[in-house]
Enzyme design. Sequence first.
Site, mmCIF file in Angstrom:
data_model
loop_
_atom_site.group_PDB
_atom_site.id
_atom_site.type_symbol
_atom_site.label_atom_id
_atom_site.label_comp_id
_atom_site.label_asym_id
_atom_site.label_seq_id
_atom_site.Cartn_x
_atom_site.Cartn_y
_atom_site.Cartn_z
ATOM 1 N N SER A 185 0.834 -1.194 0.000
ATOM 2 C CA SER A 185 0.000 0.000 0.000
ATOM 3 C C SER A 185 0.873 1.249 0.000
ATOM 4 C CB SER A 185 -0.863 -0.005 1.259
ATOM 5 O OG SER A 185 -1.485 1.244 1.425
ATOM 6 N N TYR A 190 -1.630 -0.787 10.698
ATOM 7 C CA TYR A 190 -1.923 -1.407 9.399
ATOM 8 C C TYR A 190 -0.759 -1.156 8.435
ATOM 9 C CZ TYR A 190 -3.721 -1.694 4.637
ATOM 10 O OH TYR A 190 -3.864 -1.972 3.299
ATOM 11 N N LYS A 216 2.223 -3.785 6.480
ATOM 12 C CA LYS A 216 2.628 -3.816 5.062
ATOM 13 C C LYS A 216 4.144 -3.615 4.949
ATOM 14 C CE LYS A 216 -1.467 -4.451 3.335
ATOM 15 N NZ LYS A 216 -1.790 -5.777 2.791
HETATM 16 P P1 NAD Z 1 -10.970 -6.988 1.118
HETATM 17 O O1 NAD Z 1 -11.170 -7.015 2.581
HETATM 18 O O2 NAD Z 1 -12.150 -6.751 0.242
HETATM 19 O O3 NAD Z 1 -10.267 -8.350 0.647
HETATM 20 C C1 NAD Z 1 -9.368 -9.053 1.459
HETATM 21 C C2 NAD Z 1 -9.780 -10.516 1.424
HETATM 22 O O4 NAD Z 1 -8.875 -11.260 2.254
HETATM 23 C C3 NAD Z 1 -11.189 -10.757 1.976
HETATM 24 O O5 NAD Z 1 -11.909 -11.561 1.059
HETATM 25 C C4 NAD Z 1 -10.948 -11.464 3.297
HETATM 26 O O6 NAD Z 1 -11.995 -12.369 3.607
HETATM 27 C C5 NAD Z 1 -9.623 -12.158 3.041
HETATM 28 N N1 NAD Z 1 -8.816 -12.435 4.240
HETATM 29 C C6 NAD Z 1 -8.466 -11.579 5.226
HETATM 30 N N2 NAD Z 1 -7.719 -12.213 6.145
HETATM 31 C C7 NAD Z 1 -7.576 -13.497 5.724
HETATM 32 C C8 NAD Z 1 -6.920 -14.623 6.243
HETATM 33 N N3 NAD Z 1 -6.288 -14.588 7.409
HETATM 34 N N4 NAD Z 1 -6.967 -15.774 5.551
HETATM 35 C C9 NAD Z 1 -7.635 -15.857 4.358
HETATM 36 N N5 NAD Z 1 -8.282 -14.813 3.833
HETATM 37 C C10 NAD Z 1 -8.259 -13.645 4.499
HETATM 38 O O7 NAD Z 1 -9.830 -5.915 0.821
HETATM 39 P P2 NAD Z 1 -9.318 -5.329 -0.578
HETATM 40 O O8 NAD Z 1 -9.690 -3.900 -0.621
HETATM 41 O O9 NAD Z 1 -9.691 -6.217 -1.673
HETATM 42 O O10 NAD Z 1 -7.758 -5.380 -0.314
HETATM 43 C C11 NAD Z 1 -6.954 -6.432 -0.800
HETATM 44 C C12 NAD Z 1 -5.521 -6.185 -0.359
HETATM 45 O O11 NAD Z 1 -5.085 -4.917 -0.842
HETATM 46 C C13 NAD Z 1 -5.320 -6.145 1.147
HETATM 47 O O12 NAD Z 1 -4.081 -6.769 1.427
HETATM 48 C C14 NAD Z 1 -5.257 -4.667 1.454
HETATM 49 O O13 NAD Z 1 -4.503 -4.430 2.616
HETATM 50 C C15 NAD Z 1 -4.567 -4.126 0.221
HETATM 51 N N6 NAD Z 1 -4.841 -2.714 -0.051
HETATM 52 C C16 NAD Z 1 -6.137 -2.293 -0.200
HETATM 53 C C17 NAD Z 1 -6.389 -0.936 -0.453
HETATM 54 C C18 NAD Z 1 -7.791 -0.423 -0.599
HETATM 55 O O14 NAD Z 1 -7.996 0.789 -0.500
HETATM 56 N N7 NAD Z 1 -8.790 -1.269 -0.844
HETATM 57 C C19 NAD Z 1 -5.322 -0.019 -0.556
HETATM 58 C C20 NAD Z 1 -4.032 -0.498 -0.417
HETATM 59 C C21 NAD Z 1 -3.803 -1.845 -0.177
HETATM 60 N N1 UFG Z 2 -12.431 11.632 3.403
HETATM 61 C C1 UFG Z 2 -13.480 12.478 3.690
HETATM 62 N N2 UFG Z 2 -14.631 11.943 4.189
HETATM 63 C C2 UFG Z 2 -14.790 10.607 4.418
HETATM 64 C C3 UFG Z 2 -13.704 9.739 4.129
HETATM 65 C C4 UFG Z 2 -12.530 10.290 3.620
HETATM 66 O O1 UFG Z 2 -13.394 13.687 3.489
HETATM 67 O O2 UFG Z 2 -15.855 10.188 4.875
HETATM 68 C C5 UFG Z 2 -11.195 12.197 2.806
HETATM 69 C C6 UFG Z 2 -9.932 11.927 3.589
HETATM 70 O O3 UFG Z 2 -9.730 12.911 4.557
HETATM 71 C C7 UFG Z 2 -8.885 11.930 2.472
HETATM 72 C C8 UFG Z 2 -9.637 11.385 1.264
HETATM 73 O O4 UFG Z 2 -11.010 11.553 1.552
HETATM 74 O O5 UFG Z 2 -8.505 13.254 2.183
HETATM 75 C C9 UFG Z 2 -9.359 9.921 1.004
HETATM 76 O O6 UFG Z 2 -9.603 9.176 2.179
HETATM 77 P P1 UFG Z 2 -9.684 7.582 2.168
HETATM 78 O O7 UFG Z 2 -9.981 7.146 3.556
HETATM 79 O O8 UFG Z 2 -10.579 7.144 1.082
HETATM 80 O O9 UFG Z 2 -8.208 7.149 1.720
HETATM 81 P P2 UFG Z 2 -6.800 7.359 2.436
HETATM 82 O O10 UFG Z 2 -5.879 7.865 1.389
HETATM 83 O O11 UFG Z 2 -6.891 8.146 3.654
HETATM 84 O O12 UFG Z 2 -6.401 5.872 2.825
HETATM 85 C C10 UFG Z 2 -6.543 4.823 1.869
HETATM 86 C C11 UFG Z 2 -6.729 3.498 2.603
HETATM 87 C C12 UFG Z 2 -5.466 3.043 3.221
HETATM 88 C C13 UFG Z 2 -4.395 3.034 2.218
HETATM 89 C C14 UFG Z 2 -4.242 4.395 1.601
HETATM 90 C C15 UFG Z 2 -3.200 4.397 0.527
HETATM 91 O O13 UFG Z 2 -7.699 3.619 3.622
HETATM 92 O O14 UFG Z 2 -5.630 1.732 3.676
HETATM 93 O O15 UFG Z 2 -5.476 4.781 1.012
HETATM 94 O O16 UFG Z 2 -3.437 3.355 -0.340
HETATM 95 F F1 UFG Z 2 -3.246 2.676 2.805
#
Ligand code: NAD
Ligand code: UFG
Length: 349
Positions: free
Chosen positions: A131, A155, A159
């Site tokens: 991330s 979190y 990572k």
């Molecule tokens: P998500 O929660 O939709 O998907 C994660 C999946 O992993 C789920 O289906 C959950 O059931 C499964 N899981 C969690 N723990 C597990 C375990 N111990 N064993 C087996 N399965 C398990 O999340 P996502 O948004 O699809 O994110 C996928 C990956 O990308 C994650 O590693 C997350 O940290 C990373 N990531 C997501 C974002 C974002 O904004 N969505 C940003 C940066 C990184």
């Molecule tokens: N924001 C609002 N209102 C809300 C939610 C968010 O104004 O209800 C604003 C935040 O302050 C920020 C922007 O929208 O300025 C984006 O916020 P997000 O929570 O959507 O995203 P972040 O960049 O803060 O964090 C996300 C994920 C993290 C990840 C990161 C970088 O939550 O897990 O992006 O990938 F690590």
Amino acid sequence: MEHSILVAGGAGYIGTHTLVSLIQTGYRPVVFDNFSNSGIVAIERVEKITGVAVECIVGDIRDASALDSAFQQCADRGQPVSCVLHLAALKAVGESNSMPLAYYDNNVTGTLVLLEAMRRAGVGTIVFSSSATVYGEPEFLPFVETHRIAPTNPYGWTKAMVEQILRDLCASDPAIKAICLRYFNPIGAHESGLIGEDPRGEPNNLFPYITRTAVGRSACLRIFGDDYDTPDGTGVRDYVHVADLADGHVKAIDYALSSRSGQGFAAFNLGTGRGTSVKELIGAFERESGVPVPHQVTSRRAGDIGEAWADPALANQVLGWAARRSVDQMCRDGWNWQKNNPDGYPEKE
Ligand code: NAD
Ligand code: UFG
């Protein structure tokens, strides 16, 4: 040969979109997921989109014997796993502050158990969901992969720690390949509207709040601060269409399995290189959906940074990947998913 890819966490938001890209490119994904944040309907929807049956093993990455039997199952039928795509994690930043041990256990211990199982099964290639949060407060923008790693929450540390584990593992054994994909802000949904983001309980991120407010599940969107040093004062992020992100995984697997990937460890930013403010995103969404999103400005959210965006040049040069879809398309596709599934996935279909 069609490669088998074990997709840990494949039933989730990014996982399901990646399954579609993998299948459409000719890979054979095998999902391994404990459904802690997802369910089987998401996999059935992937089958509907692709017309291909998806094998799904329900298991936890902290369960060594479940992993051993998953790898064995694939090998026994002559389709051994070539690469693990590791998306399984807990991902809520706020929750990680209140439950750090659960996050280190699931995300770090889970990865160690997975890596040990890969070693036993003779699988040496992994693509890991990292991330942009590993960078923490920007020293400069755009973020390049060599920027200081300094997460600001548990979190993010999970990572960063997994990245370090993979770096050390690669240094210990030249046969191991590990690619870390540092996602920026994935939003949107598959163009079919059949799969999309379905957060359980309160969403953590901006885009699902926008769509939920638009369908009336939330009364009013809060904008967390309009006094940042940005053009309109609201936070700026690098939003990337989840379908582009999915294609990035395919490119990373292509690369990892090819002879081009000499060096063991590599990390890549997956973003567009463009920043969009909260107000701009709300405006684009309202324009594309035709639905107003009531909002009000409140105070800043603790731990937020003002702005963040990627330099995606390395992924372009090395993987041949670039995000293609616009913010407008992210809004259209995200809205299409939410309006067709106002309450998210059903328990059963
Ligand atoms: P998500 O929660 O939709 O998907 C994660 C999946 O992993 C789920 O289906 C959950 O059931 C499964 N899981 C969690 N723990 C597990 C375990 N111990 N064993 C087996 N399965 C398990 O999340 P996502 O948004 O699809 O994110 C996928 C990956 O990308 C994650 O590693 C997350 O940290 C990373 N990531 C997501 C974002 C974002 O904004 N969505 C940003 C940066 C990184
Ligand atoms: N924001 C609002 N209102 C809300 C939610 C968010 O104004 O209800 C604003 C935040 O302050 C920020 C922007 O929208 O300025 C984006 O916020 P997000 O929570 O959507 O995203 P972040 O960049 O803060 O964090 C996300 C994920 C993290 C990840 C990161 C970088 O939550 O897990 O992006 O990938 F690590």
